[in-house]
Write a protein that holds these residues in place. Structure first.
Motif, PDB file in Angstrom:
ATOM      1  N   ASP A   1       0.893  -1.140  -0.011  1.00 50.85           N
ATOM      2  CA  ASP A   1      -0.025  -0.124   0.046  1.00 50.85           C
ATOM      3  C   ASP A   1       0.771   1.386  -0.034  1.00 50.85           C
ATOM      4  N   GLN A   2       2.144   1.316   0.127  1.00 53.27           N
ATOM      5  CA  GLN A   2       2.851   2.285   0.285  1.00 53.27           C
ATOM      6  C   GLN A   2       3.073   3.035  -1.060  1.00 53.27           C
ATOM      7  N   MET A   3       3.070   2.648  -2.018  1.00 51.88           N
ATOM      8  CA  MET A   3       3.333   3.196  -3.287  1.00 51.88           C
ATOM      9  C   MET A   3       2.017   3.299  -4.410  1.00 51.88           C
ATOM     10  N   ALA A   4       1.957   4.109  -5.176  1.00 48.58           N
ATOM     11  CA  ALA A   4       0.627   4.194  -5.997  1.00 48.58           C
ATOM     12  C   ALA A   4       0.625   3.385  -6.964  1.00 48.58           C
ATOM     13  N   ASP A   5       1.966   3.287  -7.963  1.00 46.01           N
ATOM     14  CA  ASP A   5       1.996   2.564  -9.015  1.00 46.01           C
ATOM     15  C   ASP A   5       3.377   2.107  -9.410  1.00 46.01           C
ATOM     16  N   LEU A   6       3.523   1.277 -10.392  1.00 46.86           N
ATOM     17  CA  LEU A   6       4.751   0.874 -10.728  1.00 46.86           C
ATOM     18  C   LEU A   6       5.911   1.856 -11.051  1.00 46.86           C
TER      19      LEU A   6
ATOM     20  N   SER B   1       9.130  -1.731 -20.562  1.00 49.66           N
ATOM     21  CA  SER B   1       8.105  -2.139 -21.501  1.00 49.66           C
ATOM     22  C   SER B   1       6.931  -2.573 -20.869  1.00 49.66           C
ATOM     23  N   PRO B   2       5.863  -3.078 -21.586  1.00 48.93           N
ATOM     24  CA  PRO B   2       4.839  -3.474 -20.831  1.00 48.93           C
ATOM     25  C   PRO B   2       4.733  -4.521 -20.189  1.00 48.93           C
ATOM     26  N   GLU B   3       5.993  -5.628 -20.480  1.00 52.03           N
ATOM     27  CA  GLU B   3       6.257  -6.788 -20.056  1.00 52.03           C
ATOM     28  C   GLU B   3       7.086  -6.503 -18.809  1.00 52.03           C
ATOM     29  N   ARG B   4       7.997  -5.923 -18.770  1.00 51.40           N
ATOM     30  CA  ARG B   4       9.083  -5.757 -17.616  1.00 51.40           C
ATOM     31  C   ARG B   4       9.709  -4.485 -17.589  1.00 51.40           C
ATOM     32  N   SER B   5      10.349  -4.330 -16.288  1.00 52.49           N
ATOM     33  CA  SER B   5      11.231  -3.139 -16.400  1.00 52.49           C
ATOM     34  C   SER B   5      12.570  -3.635 -15.877  1.00 52.49           C
ATOM     35  N   ILE B   6      13.421  -3.179 -16.260  1.00 54.62           N
ATOM     36  CA  ILE B   6      14.992  -3.326 -15.771  1.00 54.62           C
ATOM     37  C   ILE B   6      15.796  -2.024 -15.550  1.00 54.62           C
TER      38      ILE B   6
ATOM     39  N   ILE C   1       8.815  -5.314  -4.727  1.00 55.05           N
ATOM     40  CA  ILE C   1       8.313  -6.785  -4.866  1.00 55.05           C
ATOM     41  C   ILE C   1       6.785  -6.891  -4.774  1.00 55.05           C
ATOM     42  N   ALA C   2       6.286  -5.578  -4.510  1.00 58.16           N
ATOM     43  CA  ALA C   2       4.453  -5.717  -4.844  1.00 58.16           C
ATOM     44  C   ALA C   2       3.968  -5.809  -6.268  1.00 58.16           C
ATOM     45  N   LYS C   3       5.073  -5.166  -7.102  1.00 53.46           N
ATOM     46  CA  LYS C   3       4.528  -4.787  -8.733  1.00 53.46           C
ATOM     47  C   LYS C   3       4.978  -5.775  -9.531  1.00 53.46           C
ATOM     48  N   GLY C   4       5.611  -6.839  -9.204  1.00 50.32           N
ATOM     49  CA  GLY C   4       6.044  -8.020  -9.979  1.00 50.32           C
ATOM     50  C   GLY C   4       7.004  -8.971  -9.542  1.00 50.32           C
TER      51      GLY C   4
ATOM     52  N   TYR D   1       3.351  -7.856 -12.819  1.00 51.81           N
ATOM     53  CA  TYR D   1       2.233  -8.451 -12.534  1.00 51.81           C
ATOM     54  C   TYR D   1       1.001  -7.699 -13.370  1.00 51.81           C
ATOM     55  N   GLU D   2      -0.022  -8.697 -13.806  1.00 47.04           N
ATOM     56  CA  GLU D   2      -0.782  -8.094 -14.802  1.00 47.04           C
ATOM     57  C   GLU D   2      -1.579  -6.753 -14.149  1.00 47.04           C
ATOM     58  N   GLY D   3      -1.958  -5.879 -15.162  1.00 53.02           N
ATOM     59  CA  GLY D   3      -2.520  -4.562 -14.378  1.00 53.02           C
ATOM     60  C   GLY D   3      -1.649  -3.460 -13.961  1.00 53.02           C
ATOM     61  N   GLU D   4      -0.392  -3.714 -13.957  1.00 53.22           N
ATOM     62  CA  GLU D   4       0.314  -2.821 -13.292  1.00 53.22           C
ATOM     63  C   GLU D   4       0.921  -1.807 -14.494  1.00 53.22           C
ATOM     64  N   VAL D   5       0.626  -1.841 -15.576  1.00 52.56           N
ATOM     65  CA  VAL D   5       1.052  -0.693 -16.728  1.00 52.56           C
ATOM     66  C   VAL D   5      -0.045  -0.575 -17.375  1.00 52.56           C
ATOM     67  N   PRO D   6      -0.399   0.793 -18.037  1.00 48.25           N
ATOM     68  CA  PRO D   6      -1.362   1.075 -18.912  1.00 48.25           C
ATOM     69  C   PRO D   6      -1.456   0.302 -20.277  1.00 48.25           C
ATOM     70  N   ASP D   7      -2.566   0.304 -20.923  1.00 47.11           N
ATOM     71  CA  ASP D   7      -2.459  -0.301 -22.338  1.00 47.11           C
ATOM     72  C   ASP D   7      -1.400   0.377 -23.009  1.00 47.11           C
ATOM     73  N   PRO D   8      -0.620  -0.361 -23.595  1.00 46.04           N
ATOM     74  CA  PRO D   8       0.661   0.130 -24.244  1.00 46.04           C
ATOM     75  C   PRO D   8       0.288   0.876 -25.796  1.00 46.04           C
ATOM     76  N   GLU D   9      -1.079   0.555 -26.134  1.00 49.08           N
ATOM     77  CA  GLU D   9      -1.631   1.362 -27.394  1.00 49.08           C
ATOM     78  C   GLU D   9      -2.399   2.532 -27.006  1.00 49.08           C
ATOM     79  N   SER D  10      -2.678   2.877 -25.755  1.00 45.74           N
ATOM     80  CA  SER D  10      -3.150   4.061 -25.325  1.00 45.74           C
ATOM     81  C   SER D  10      -2.275   5.368 -25.166  1.00 45.74           C
ATOM     82  N   TYR D  11      -2.592   6.461 -25.133  1.00 46.58           N
ATOM     83  CA  TYR D  11      -2.011   7.623 -24.647  1.00 46.58           C
ATOM     84  C   TYR D  11      -1.265   7.617 -23.376  1.00 46.58           C
ATOM     85  N   ARG D  12      -2.132   6.715 -22.481  1.00 42.61           N
ATOM     86  CA  ARG D  12      -1.483   6.779 -21.218  1.00 42.61           C
ATOM     87  C   ARG D  12      -0.010   6.152 -21.115  1.00 42.61           C
ATOM     88  N   TRP D  13       0.288   5.167 -21.963  1.00 44.34           N
ATOM     89  CA  TRP D  13       1.456   4.572 -21.936  1.00 44.34           C
ATOM     90  C   TRP D  13       2.738   5.486 -22.210  1.00 44.34           C
ATOM     91  N   HIS D  14       2.378   6.391 -23.266  1.00 42.56           N
ATOM     92  CA  HIS D  14       3.404   7.370 -23.611  1.00 42.56           C
ATOM     93  C   HIS D  14       3.602   8.452 -22.318  1.00 42.56           C
TER      94      HIS D  14
END
Length: 569
Positions: A48-53, A78-83, A129-132, A183-196
């Motif tokens: 609960d401490q952080m809002a998003d990825l 990327s939509p699948e993973r962050s390094i 560890i909460a995000k993936g 994990y599923e749902g942690e990033v916006p739809d990569p086709e949407s403006y929200r991803w950019h």
């Protein structure tokens, strides 16, 4: 052995169980209370401490920035993973201390008084560890976590919940690599403006890190560095000002709508609009932040010094802005400063307050008037009084509202002239204050014409058998209760199409519910409220309105007006 809770077990053991706890001496004057924690706290720290990825990525990047000898941190999202990988000294996962730093909530080398490092693997590892499913690799060891237990194969097969496992790697890696398999749902739809926007906002978080730490953060191949903070306002066309102290670099410009971006040691914290200016503040050294690191804690000494310089710099900027270019937010801040006594600048001769005709006046001129009037919104006749030399102040303006609120206080030390009733004075002066239908509709502007014609079509669809006119009055609309309804400019609250169409829908039904004239103290008793509510909630009316809106969206206003054969006279 450390008594700090690990990710595998987060609990503080009490020295005695509840059954063994001795009864307190009722005659004792002092008691000792021990703060304890349980596994629910672990869940909060992790989930609960952080809002998003982006918050989790921020934690990993911060630790890369802090790593000894680090010069850059590379981030691949990327939509699948962050390094996230840095070129620092890394973490020895073969040592007890190294494993503890990456598996104990709150553990790390950073002390609270540390003014240099930003992260250092403290509580923030819980957000990661909460995000993936997470791999933290340094040298020849990698630590794996699968908090949600969603990976059954690969390096996370033996990880579950807060139970992590350390494995040897085939290759040795200098620095630290953090991989977050989303994990599923942690990033916006990569086709949407929200991803950019997502990637853009991530770069914003590290915009001035390089200016303070010399560590470059590169996100998807592009450096996040914006250069010198003072360059943030270099291209502004209006007044601007910069300051540099031992605590911060401050760059301000007079455009309040964008707000003031605040950075702690180069790391973005929040955007504040309470100062009435835009620009950036970049602290030299860390600010004391809240748990989520998106605001500044009260009692932060460095920020108190920065804020004092910031307010002095802002006041200097205001002195360079002509009165007619001051926006509403700036005037409101200036008025608040005047009445709080926190400004050393005398603004009593600045035109900060709004009159009924939307011109402005200074406090000096207000105090020199024989008497003054107040209105809360557009009131017919008030502007005519101003034209005749009266001081009629409009409290729908934020700065003028602050003046009224301050003078109404019991402890106010500001003397203003006595007040007069605007309506009575307008009537005595022969200035019109009543209701007037506009006979020559060619006088209407394009917006007013559109409102009128839409209202006529809508009245037909709603079965309101009254003529619809456009008029002038202080009310949103009025009716004689039988033959007509007149709407005014204030019937609509926004120029946005979807908003004003719904405004007119409610206004027409409101007036249709009046069975007598609504010009002189209209009745809004139980009968009226019942009638109005039934009209608004009538499914047929709702459907008629929705269908008309769809026609407008599909074909445009003019097409609908032609279909219904309505036009202004």
């Amino acid at each position: 052995m450390s008594d700090q809770p690990t990710l595998a077990e987060f609990a503080v053991e009490q020295s005695e169980s509840d059954e063994q706890t001795e009864m307190l001496d009722p005659n004792a004057s002092n008691e000792t209370v021990t703060m304890t924690a349980d596994k629910q706290v672990a869940t909060y720290l992790i989930e609960d401490q952080m809002a998003d990825l982006t918050d989790a990525i921020r934690e990993a990047v911060q630790n890369g920035i802090d790593s000894p000898n680090s010069t850059r941190v590379l981030v691949s999202v990327s939509p699948e993973r962050s390094i996230i990988v840095d070129d620092g000294a890394g973490v020895d996962l073969e040592s007890t201390e190294g494993k503890r730093n990456l598996s104990v909530l709150g553990a790390g080398t950073k002390q609270r008084a540390d003014d240099e490092t930003i992260g250092e693997w403290g509580i923030g590892k819980g957000a990661i560890i909460a995000k993936g499913a997470v791999r933290i690799w340094s040298h020849s060891r990698a630590l794996h976590f699968d908090y949600r237990d969603q990976r059954t194969t690969g390096p996370w097969a033996d990880s579950s919940g807060r139970e992590g496992n350390v494995v040897e790697t085939e290759h040795s890696l200098g620095g630290v690599l953090v991989e977050i398999d989303h994990y599923e749902g942690e990033v916006p739809d990569p086709e949407s403006y929200r991803w950019h926007r997502y990637v853009r906002d991530l770069r914003k978080r590290f915009a001035y890190v390089h200016s303070q730490t010399d560590v470059d953060v590169i996100i998807n191949g592009e450096s996040a560095a914006r250069g010198d903070p003072r360059e943030a306002i270099s291209e502004t066309s209006g007044p601007s000002i910069t300051r540099e102290t031992d605590d911060a670099v401050i760059a301000l410009e007079h455009t309040s709508h964008e707000g003031l971006e605040i950075y702690s040691n180069g790391l973005y914290v929040t955007t504040s609009r309470e100062y009435g200016v835009s620009g950036v503040v970049v602290s030299k050294g860390n600010l004391t932040l809240n748990f989520a690191r998106n605001d500044i804690q009260s009692g932060c000494d460095r920020w108190e010094r920065i804020e004092q310089t910031l307010e002095e710099t802002r006041d200097e900027l205001y002195d360079e802005v002509p009165d007619d270019r001051l926006d509403d937010e700036s005037r409101e801040v200036m008025v608040e400063q005047m009445f709080s006594g926190s400004s050393s600048t005398d603004w009593t001769n600045r035109s900060l307050f709004q009159l009924a005709n939307e011109s402005r006046i200074s406090l000096t001129r207000i105090q020199a008037a024989p008497e003054i009037g107040w209105i809360e919104s557009a009131e017919k006749g008030a502007d005519k009084l101003v034209e005749r030399g009266y001081v009629v102040l409009d409290t729908s303006d934020p700065a003028t509202k602050r003046l009224r609120e301050y003078t109404d206080r019991d402890d106010a030390d500001l003397e203003l002239p006595s007040s007069f009733d605007v309506g009575e004075r307008a009537e005595a002066e022969g200035v019109w204050t009543g209701y007037n239908c506009i006979d020559d509709e060619s006088q209407l502007n394009a917006d007013q014409r559109r409102y009128l014609l839409f209202a006529r079509v809508l009245a037909t669809e709603l079965g309101i058998d009254r003529e619809i006119y456009y008029g002038e009055a202080s009310a949103d609309a009025w009716t004689d209760g039988r033959t007509y309804i007149a709407i005014t400019d204030s019937a609509v609250s926004s120029r946005q199409r979807e908003v004003w169409m719904h405004d007119l829908y409610l206004v027409l039904l409101h007036e249709a519910a009046h069975e007598t004239a609504s010009t002189d103290q209209p009745s809004h008793g139980h009968h009226f409220e019942s009638t109005y509510r039934s009209l608004v909630e009538d499914p047929a009316n709702r459907e008629a309105f929705a269908n008309l809106v769809q026609q407008v969206v599909a074909g445009g206003f003019e097409s609908v007006f032609q279909e219904y054969d309505v036009e202004s006279s």
